[in-house]
Motif scaffolding. Sequence first.
Motif, PDB file in Angstrom:
ATOM      1  N   UNK A   1       0.842  -1.186   0.000  1.00 37.18           N
ATOM      2  CA  UNK A   1       0.000   0.000   0.000  1.00 37.18           C
ATOM      3  C   UNK A   1       0.879   1.238   0.000  1.00 37.18           C
TER       4      UNK A   1
ATOM      5  N   UNK B   1      -4.746   5.891   1.845  1.00 39.59           N
ATOM      6  CA  UNK B   1      -4.102   4.598   1.613  1.00 39.59           C
ATOM      7  C   UNK B   1      -4.619   3.987   0.323  1.00 39.59           C
TER       8      UNK B   1
ATOM      9  N   UNK C   1      -4.117   0.712  -2.419  1.00 38.02           N
ATOM     10  CA  UNK C   1      -3.467  -0.556  -2.690  1.00 38.02           C
ATOM     11  C   UNK C   1      -2.672  -0.453  -3.994  1.00 38.02           C
TER      12      UNK C   1
ATOM     13  N   UNK D   1      -8.438 -10.138   8.542  1.00 37.82           N
ATOM     14  CA  UNK D   1      -7.923  -8.801   8.284  1.00 37.82           C
ATOM     15  C   UNK D   1      -6.456  -8.823   7.885  1.00 37.82           C
ATOM     16  N   UNK D   2      -6.026  -7.697   7.321  1.00 40.39           N
ATOM     17  CA  UNK D   2      -4.624  -7.544   6.954  1.00 40.39           C
ATOM     18  C   UNK D   2      -3.837  -7.012   8.136  1.00 40.39           C
TER      19      UNK D   2
ATOM     20  N   UNK E   1      -0.338  -5.074   9.175  1.00 39.56           N
ATOM     21  CA  UNK E   1       0.557  -4.151   8.499  1.00 39.56           C
ATOM     22  C   UNK E   1       1.940  -4.120   9.122  1.00 39.56           C
TER      23      UNK E   1
ATOM     24  N   UNK F   1     -13.487  -3.850   7.771  1.00 39.36           N
ATOM     25  CA  UNK F   1     -12.484  -3.734   8.819  1.00 39.36           C
ATOM     26  C   UNK F   1     -12.415  -2.295   9.314  1.00 39.36           C
TER      27      UNK F   1
ATOM     28  N   UNK G   1      -9.534   0.135  11.326  1.00 38.46           N
ATOM     29  CA  UNK G   1      -8.153   0.230  11.757  1.00 38.46           C
ATOM     30  C   UNK G   1      -7.944   1.558  12.463  1.00 38.46           C
TER      31      UNK G   1
ATOM     32  N   UNK H   1      -4.736   4.342  13.299  1.00 34.13           N
ATOM     33  CA  UNK H   1      -3.360   4.724  13.003  1.00 34.13           C
ATOM     34  C   UNK H   1      -2.966   5.926  13.851  1.00 34.13           C
TER      35      UNK H   1
ATOM     36  N   UNK I   1      -0.695   0.685  11.000  1.00 29.97           N
ATOM     37  CA  UNK I   1      -2.122   0.525  11.213  1.00 29.97           C
ATOM     38  C   UNK I   1      -2.382  -0.656  12.132  1.00 29.97           C
TER      39      UNK I   1
ATOM     40  N   UNK J   1      -5.204  -3.194  13.678  1.00 29.72           N
ATOM     41  CA  UNK J   1      -6.542  -3.714  13.427  1.00 29.72           C
ATOM     42  C   UNK J   1      -7.399  -3.589  14.686  1.00 29.72           C
TER      43      UNK J   1
ATOM     44  N   UNK K   1      -9.558   4.332  10.144  1.00 30.03           N
ATOM     45  CA  UNK K   1      -9.867   3.948   8.771  1.00 30.03           C
ATOM     46  C   UNK K   1     -10.844   2.774   8.766  1.00 30.03           C
TER      47      UNK K   1
ATOM     48  N   UNK L   1      -9.917  -2.214   0.129  1.00 26.38           N
ATOM     49  CA  UNK L   1      -9.934  -0.802  -0.220  1.00 26.38           C
ATOM     50  C   UNK L   1     -10.225   0.022   1.018  1.00 26.38           C
ATOM     51  N   UNK L   2      -9.388   1.014   1.251  1.00 30.25           N
ATOM     52  CA  UNK L   2      -9.519   1.829   2.456  1.00 30.25           C
ATOM     53  C   UNK L   2     -10.353   3.079   2.219  1.00 30.25           C
TER      54      UNK L   2
END
Lengths: 110, 111
Positions: A35, A43, A45, A98-99, A101, B33, B35, B37, B43, B45, B88, B100-101
């Motif tokens: 990202x 942000x 991708x 979830x991702x 980071x 999701x 997040x 920051x 980031x 979760x 986010x 996609x954020x």
Amino acid sequence: DTAVSQTPKYLVTQMGNDKSIKCEQNLGHDTMYWYKQDSKKFLKIMFSYNNKELIINETVPNRFSPKSPDKAHLNLHINSLELGDSAVYFCASGGAGEAFFGQGTRLTVV
Amino acid sequence: ELKVEQNPLFLSMQEGKNYTIYCNYSTTSDRLYWYRQDPGKSLESLFVLLSNGAVKQEGRLMASLDTKARLSTLHITAAVHDLSATYFCAVASGGYQKVTFGTGTKLQVIP
């Protein structure tokens, strides 16, 4: 243990140079991402890899080339750096959930 | 193309107050999701919402998902200064390969 680790954390370089950012995850996930976060914190991708295969390439200039030697690593190589490439680049990994980071790489092109 | 919008973009609130951040998305997804920051950080979760009507709570934060309305909310109860950060939402698509954020909401809690 750091789940997703990126190196370097900071990178300052001149226009026209070529640089690489490395990313490794120890979570056993199949999917890894890159990202880009711009100065307004948006942000976007760039790439998604699943088991070493490129799944998503979001109209990123071909100066950016990801490489995944195995599913735990996803590196990002950038050729001919431009001023507009200055940003924070985040690597992430994820499974069906979830991702997660990495800490980010702040790239500054001067 | 999936679009994810958050509002407000910036929120300044006093400690002890309640507020809600909204996240709207443009195409069908059942995986959303949230997040957090902190400045200069990565980031973190907060929540994963997997189905219509899902509600999750952690401390002063509660997230919900309405897939029919394509809307998620993040509700803050009795805000404290430590909650100051950028939040986010993110939506999964393409078989969850693409996340996609949203634009982010910068929350500032004033003592």
